[in-house]
Design a protein around this motif. Structure first.
Motif, PDB file in Angstrom:
ATOM      1  N   MET A   1       0.899  -1.121  -0.044  1.00  0.00           N
ATOM      2  CA  MET A   1      -0.053   0.183  -0.057  1.00  0.00           C
ATOM      3  C   MET A   1       1.057   1.272   0.196  1.00  0.00           C
ATOM      4  SD  MET A   1      -3.346   1.054   2.264  1.00  0.00           S
ATOM      5  CE  MET A   1      -2.542   0.915   4.090  1.00  0.00           C
ATOM      6  N   LYS A   2       0.244   2.086  -0.741  1.00  0.00           N
ATOM      7  CA  LYS A   2       1.261   3.407  -0.943  1.00  0.00           C
ATOM      8  C   LYS A   2       0.187   4.488  -0.177  1.00  0.00           C
ATOM      9  CE  LYS A   2       2.723   6.148  -4.896  1.00  0.00           C
ATOM     10  NZ  LYS A   2       3.284   6.000  -6.217  1.00  0.00           N
ATOM     11  N   ILE A   3       0.889   5.453   0.692  1.00  0.00           N
ATOM     12  CA  ILE A   3       0.058   6.661   1.444  1.00  0.00           C
ATOM     13  C   ILE A   3       0.688   7.715   1.011  1.00  0.00           C
ATOM     14  CG2 ILE A   3      -0.404   7.382   3.746  1.00  0.00           C
ATOM     15  CD1 ILE A   3       0.015   4.654   4.889  1.00  0.00           C
ATOM     16  N   MET A   4       0.083   8.689   0.806  1.00  0.00           N
ATOM     17  CA  MET A   4       0.255  10.133   0.457  1.00  0.00           C
ATOM     18  C   MET A   4      -0.186  11.029   1.590  1.00  0.00           C
ATOM     19  SD  MET A   4      -0.410  12.270  -3.075  1.00  0.00           S
ATOM     20  CE  MET A   4      -1.949  13.361  -2.932  1.00  0.00           C
ATOM     21  N   THR A   5       0.588  11.747   2.256  1.00  0.00           N
ATOM     22  CA  THR A   5       0.295  12.640   3.252  1.00  0.00           C
ATOM     23  C   THR A   5       0.392  14.146   2.799  1.00  0.00           C
ATOM     24  OG1 THR A   5       2.606  12.667   4.125  1.00  0.00           O
ATOM     25  CG2 THR A   5       1.083  11.071   5.016  1.00  0.00           C
ATOM     26  N   ALA A   6      -0.162  15.011   3.443  1.00  0.00           N
ATOM     27  CA  ALA A   6      -0.460  16.438   2.787  1.00  0.00           C
ATOM     28  C   ALA A   6       0.145  17.291   4.235  1.00  0.00           C
ATOM     29  CB  ALA A   6      -1.381  16.933   2.394  1.00  0.00           C
ATOM     30  N   ILE A   7       1.370  18.177   4.073  1.00  0.00           N
ATOM     31  CA  ILE A   7       1.836  18.677   5.186  1.00  0.00           C
ATOM     32  C   ILE A   7       1.725  20.275   4.862  1.00  0.00           C
ATOM     33  CG2 ILE A   7       2.834  16.989   6.364  1.00  0.00           C
ATOM     34  CD1 ILE A   7       5.480  17.768   5.043  1.00  0.00           C
ATOM     35  N   LYS A   8       1.302  21.164   5.926  1.00  0.00           N
ATOM     36  CA  LYS A   8       1.216  22.571   5.757  1.00  0.00           C
ATOM     37  C   LYS A   8       2.101  23.365   6.579  1.00  0.00           C
ATOM     38  CE  LYS A   8      -1.794  26.402   4.894  1.00  0.00           C
ATOM     39  NZ  LYS A   8      -3.148  26.702   5.161  1.00  0.00           N
ATOM     40  N   ARG A   9       2.758  24.404   6.025  1.00  0.00           N
ATOM     41  CA  ARG A   9       3.673  25.258   7.041  1.00  0.00           C
ATOM     42  C   ARG A   9       2.688  26.139   7.420  1.00  0.00           C
ATOM     43  NH1 ARG A   9       8.981  27.223   7.116  1.00  0.00           N
ATOM     44  NH2 ARG A   9       9.416  29.547   6.880  1.00  0.00           N
ATOM     45  N   VAL A  10       2.734  26.491   8.721  1.00  0.00           N
ATOM     46  CA  VAL A  10       1.880  27.566   9.435  1.00  0.00           C
ATOM     47  C   VAL A  10       2.702  28.078  10.581  1.00  0.00           C
ATOM     48  CG1 VAL A  10       0.016  26.208   8.870  1.00  0.00           C
ATOM     49  CG2 VAL A  10       0.955  25.543  11.186  1.00  0.00           C
TER      50      VAL A  10
ATOM     51  N   TYR B   1      -5.445  16.474  -5.704  1.00  0.00           N
ATOM     52  CA  TYR B   1      -6.142  15.586  -6.693  1.00  0.00           C
ATOM     53  C   TYR B   1      -5.133  15.604  -7.909  1.00  0.00           C
ATOM     54  CZ  TYR B   1      -9.644  13.679  -9.671  1.00  0.00           C
ATOM     55  OH  TYR B   1     -10.389  12.988 -10.710  1.00  0.00           O
ATOM     56  N   ALA B   2      -4.457  16.507  -8.318  1.00  0.00           N
ATOM     57  CA  ALA B   2      -3.624  16.060  -9.662  1.00  0.00           C
ATOM     58  C   ALA B   2      -2.510  15.369  -9.055  1.00  0.00           C
ATOM     59  CB  ALA B   2      -3.060  17.436 -10.000  1.00  0.00           C
ATOM     60  N   LEU B   3      -2.042  15.436  -7.834  1.00  0.00           N
ATOM     61  CA  LEU B   3      -1.029  14.482  -7.421  1.00  0.00           C
ATOM     62  C   LEU B   3      -1.512  13.077  -7.175  1.00  0.00           C
ATOM     63  CD1 LEU B   3       1.056  16.869  -5.259  1.00  0.00           C
ATOM     64  CD2 LEU B   3       1.747  16.281  -7.371  1.00  0.00           C
ATOM     65  N   TYR B   4      -2.685  13.005  -6.756  1.00  0.00           N
ATOM     66  CA  TYR B   4      -3.343  11.820  -6.431  1.00  0.00           C
ATOM     67  C   TYR B   4      -3.290  11.040  -7.811  1.00  0.00           C
ATOM     68  CZ  TYR B   4      -7.185   8.141  -5.598  1.00  0.00           C
ATOM     69  OH  TYR B   4      -7.749   7.341  -5.753  1.00  0.00           O
ATOM     70  N   ARG B   5      -3.745  11.631  -8.938  1.00  0.00           N
ATOM     71  CA  ARG B   5      -3.886  10.944 -10.053  1.00  0.00           C
ATOM     72  C   ARG B   5      -2.623  10.639 -10.647  1.00  0.00           C
ATOM     73  NH1 ARG B   5      -7.621  15.069 -13.367  1.00  0.00           N
ATOM     74  NH2 ARG B   5      -6.328  16.390 -11.875  1.00  0.00           N
ATOM     75  N   GLN B   6      -1.521  11.413 -10.380  1.00  0.00           N
ATOM     76  CA  GLN B   6      -0.044  10.851 -10.631  1.00  0.00           C
ATOM     77  C   GLN B   6       0.463   9.601  -9.848  1.00  0.00           C
ATOM     78  OE1 GLN B   6       2.699  13.988 -10.662  1.00  0.00           O
ATOM     79  NE2 GLN B   6       1.451  15.361 -12.295  1.00  0.00           N
ATOM     80  N   GLU B   7       0.286   9.701  -8.659  1.00  0.00           N
ATOM     81  CA  GLU B   7       0.909   8.967  -7.657  1.00  0.00           C
ATOM     82  C   GLU B   7       0.206   7.651  -7.503  1.00  0.00           C
ATOM     83  OE1 GLU B   7       4.018   8.848  -6.483  1.00  0.00           O
ATOM     84  OE2 GLU B   7       4.570  10.743  -7.378  1.00  0.00           O
ATOM     85  N   GLN B   8      -1.128   7.803  -7.657  1.00  0.00           N
ATOM     86  CA  GLN B   8      -2.407   6.646  -7.340  1.00  0.00           C
ATOM     87  C   GLN B   8      -1.947   5.995  -5.945  1.00  0.00           C
ATOM     88  OE1 GLN B   8      -4.380   5.123 -10.317  1.00  0.00           O
ATOM     89  NE2 GLN B   8      -4.034   6.940 -11.148  1.00  0.00           N
ATOM     90  N   PRO B   9      -1.855   6.753  -4.865  1.00  0.00           N
ATOM     91  CA  PRO B   9      -1.978   5.980  -3.609  1.00  0.00           C
ATOM     92  C   PRO B   9      -3.110   5.637  -3.315  1.00  0.00           C
ATOM     93  CG  PRO B   9      -2.350   8.492  -3.358  1.00  0.00           C
ATOM     94  CD  PRO B   9      -2.267   8.144  -4.933  1.00  0.00           C
ATOM     95  N   ASP B  10      -3.116   4.306  -2.084  1.00  0.00           N
ATOM     96  CA  ASP B  10      -4.080   3.718  -1.813  1.00  0.00           C
ATOM     97  C   ASP B  10      -4.865   4.578  -0.670  1.00  0.00           C
ATOM     98  OD1 ASP B  10      -3.805   1.211  -3.180  1.00  0.00           O
ATOM     99  OD2 ASP B  10      -1.722   1.648  -2.276  1.00  0.00           O
ATOM    100  N   LEU B  11      -4.027   5.506   0.005  1.00  0.00           N
ATOM    101  CA  LEU B  11      -4.826   6.120   1.138  1.00  0.00           C
ATOM    102  C   LEU B  11      -4.122   7.397   1.142  1.00  0.00           C
ATOM    103  CD1 LEU B  11      -6.282   5.494   3.713  1.00  0.00           C
ATOM    104  CD2 LEU B  11      -4.358   4.928   5.057  1.00  0.00           C
TER     105      LEU B  11
END
Ligand SMILES: Cc1cc2nc3c(=O)[nH]c(=O)nc-3n(C[C@H](O)[C@H](O)[C@H](O)COP(=O)(O)OP(=O)(O)OC[C@H]3O[C@@H](n4cnc5c(N)ncnc54)[C@H](O)[C@@H]3O)c2cc1C
Ligand SMILES: Nc1ncnc2c1ncn2[C@@H]1O[C@H](COP(=O)(O)O)[C@@H](O)[C@H]1O
Lengths: 249, 313
Positions: free
Chosen positions: A1-10, A102-112
């Protein structure tokens, strides 16, 4: 399984930010910036899922100006395998973040995909749900526990009436709440190792998404200040004040 | 102008904060329709119909709506959306979960946690843990908003059942998400989000057993119970009592913070209360900057006396 996480600088969560004198923008000059606490929890969870042998790769994505690479390095030090930095100096609002992810999701096709439930600067609490909507994926928001079985993920959610459990098919979007885990301390060896991990920079233009802000900031103000506190000496005086002065008892 | 309110129908009844969302919609102006959903919606529908100012009630009835899954509800609302200029829900976990998903499908922005309507496209909202009050203008064609219900009057006016109803359904079946269960904390205390008085305890209580003194005091004052994140994390209180930036927002007439230091993340959820009392043994605790009345004392010494005095009134 491949996981993509999104992190923000705040801005760091300990700070009290103020409006600039022109009351048009928030004063972010010389403000210490950090990884959004909820995003740190999201990365920690992804890394733990990998450590349990369920995932094989964890990707950390951040969108923003050059300095965001620092927060990607933090994610890599927690244990993410590689970073994707989407470079832009433009203001990115939640719908735009969701479109980019979403654009990166389509490129990377993660499961989560695991995001934070909320960024502590804008306090929006939108991006994960928007990504799920755009991608047509199920969503497990405000997660305080995540378990896997037979191609599905079970998510416990912190909702207003208690703790709700739902089961989602994969791929899915999850947003992390505070009690999902306690992120590990970063060790020096892991920080050193993170420097050698792969980080790809993507120019926003190459993703072909419309990021035009739909929400215009007209002004910012500090909330109205209260009168200074009246100190009482004991419970008797407190009851008296609340009864006869404040008239709330 | 026409507003569609997505009603929070958790527990098979209209959430008590629905009136506040209606108040916000009335400030925007125009017609107001309600969207309700559930398995057995008879009570919800008749309640919704009898609220003054509601023109029409859309009803999604069926087993698949017994619990509000965003995947099931989104297609229904998306179908109705073109008829409306505004789509509103409360900024509860229900509204925050659902509205951004709907908005993204419609390619619209969302303004979260609106606490004031300045004009039909201009709003005030807090950000940065309540440190900044922002005025924003939303340029989206459909205004999707979650409403900070404590900032609007929840008193509903009743009217004879006048609103019409119409059933709606969807061809798309949600096979992606399934409700498995819910763990709720049964309590006979008033609802935290609409209570007149809230008694909140923090890490200073020291244990789950000690936290019961908060419950005793709440009982005396017919108050709801709140907690800091530290108290919830430590297991003194259930998660749905957490007040703050990432918990519930409350604005009662009286808020008493006991053994709570007053971190900005906590005060973000209670600073609009009318009268704030802080009891803390540390005179330098930041909670006193947010309070109207402060008592610097050991809570274990003063609370029994406070409770006794209240009983003697
Ligand atoms: C991203 C993020 C989101 C957060 N969201 C929230 C949120 O929504 N809500 C929230 O509450 N917090 C939130 N927090 C946590 C917040 O920063 C504080 O850590 C938390 O509010 C502290 O809880 P506390 O005041 O109970 O504990 P502490 O800060 O430990 O304070 C305990 C207080 O009790 C007093 N005390 C101890 N013993 C006694 C006694 N015998 N008598 C009287 N007083 C006593 C002490 O003097 C002290 O002031 C968040 C933090 C982060 C990073
Ligand atoms: N600029 C960004 N870069 C990476 N992730 C983001 C960005 N903005 C939002 N996110 C993700 O979306 C979550 C929720 O943000 P928000 O909707 O702004 O409250 C954050 O915790 C992040 O996981």
């Amino acid at each position: 399984m491949k996981i993509m996480t999104a992190i923000k600088r705040v801005p760091d969560y300990n700070l009290r930010v103020r409006p600039l004198p022109d009351q048009l923008q928030v004063d972010l000059r010389n403000v210490k910036m950090s990884i959004n606490p909820f995003c740190e929890i999201a990365v920690e969870e992804a890394v733990r899922i990998k450590e349990r042998g369920i995932a094989s790769e964890v990707i950390a994505v951040s969108i923003g100006e050059d300095a965001c690479k620092e927060q990607i390095r933090v994610a890599l030090a927690i244990g993410a395998d590689r970073g994707i930095f989407v470079k832009t100096n433009a203001e990115i609002q939640p719908l735009a973040s969701a479109k980019i992810l979403y654009a990166l999701y389509r490129q990377e096709q993660p499961d989560l995909v695991i995001l934070g439930k909320q960024s502590i600067d804008g306090d929006n609490n939108q991006t994960g749900q928007m990504l799920a909507g755009l991608a047509g994926l199920p969503q497990g928001t405000f997660a305080s526990a995540v378990t896997f079985a037979e191609g599905a993920v079970t998510v416990t959610r912190e909702v207003d009436v208690g703790l709700e459990t739902i089961k989602l098919t994969l791929p899915a979007v999850i947003t992390a709440d505070l009690r999902l885990n306690t992120p590990r301390y970063l060790t020096l060896p892991n920080i050193m190792r993170a420097r050698k991990k792969e980080m790809t920079t993507i120019a926003l233009d190459s993703l072909n998404v419309d990021v035009t802000p739909k929400i215009e900031l007209l002004g910012v103000a500090s909330p109205t200040q209260r009168q200074p506190c009246t100190f009482v000496n004991d419970a008797v005086e407190l009851v008296d004040k609340l009864t006869n002065e404040a008239r709330v008892l | 102008m026409a507003t569609l309110i997505i009603a929070d129908c958790e527990n098979n009844q209209l959430a008590p904060t629905t009136g506040s969302v209606i108040s916000a919609a009335q400030e925007i102006g125009g017609d107001i329709d309600l969207f309700v959903s559930g398995h057995d919606t008879n009570d919800i529908v008749s309640n919704a119909q009898s609220i003054a100012g509601v023109r029409k009630v859309w009803v999604a009835e069926g087993e698949e709506y017994a619990h509000p899954l965003a995947e099931s509800l989104t297609p229904l609302v998306v179908n109705l959306a073109p008829q409306y200029t505004h789509i509103l829900a409360s900024a509860s976990t229900f509204g925050k979960n659902l509205l951004p998903r709907i908005a993204a499908v419609l390619d619209m922005a969302v303004v979260s946690d609106v606490c004031k309507i300045i004009a039909p496209h201009v709003y005030e909202r807090y950000c940065y843990a309540g440190n900044i009050l922002a005025t924003v203008k939303n340029h989206s064609a459909i205004q999707v908003l979650t409403i900070r219900t404590t900032a609007f009057s929840h008193a509903e006016k009743k009217a004879p059942s006048s609103a019409s109803t119409e059933s709606i359904s969807s061809d798309s079946i949600n096979e992606q998400s399934r409700f498995m269960g819910i763990e709720t904390h049964q309590s006979d205390r008033p609802d935290l989000t609409i209570a007149n008085t809230v008694i909140a305890g923090g890490r200073g209580l020291g244990s789950k057993e000690n936290f019961s003194i908060i419950e005793t005091l709440a009982h005396k004052l017919n108050a709801a119970i709140g907690a800091s994140r530290a108290a919830v994390d430590a297991g003194y209180a259930p998660n749905d009592w957490q007040v703050g930036q990432t918990g519930k927002v409350v604005a009662p007439k009286l808020y008493i913070a006991i053994g709570i230091s007053g971190a900005i993340q906590h005060t973000a959820g209670m600073k609009d209360s009318q009268v704030i009392v802080a009891i803390n043994k540390d005179a330098d605790a930041p909670i006193f900057q947010a309070a109207d009345y402060g008592l610097v004392a050991d809570l274990f010494k003063v609370l029994p006396q406070f409770i006794e005095l209240l009983a003697a009134r």
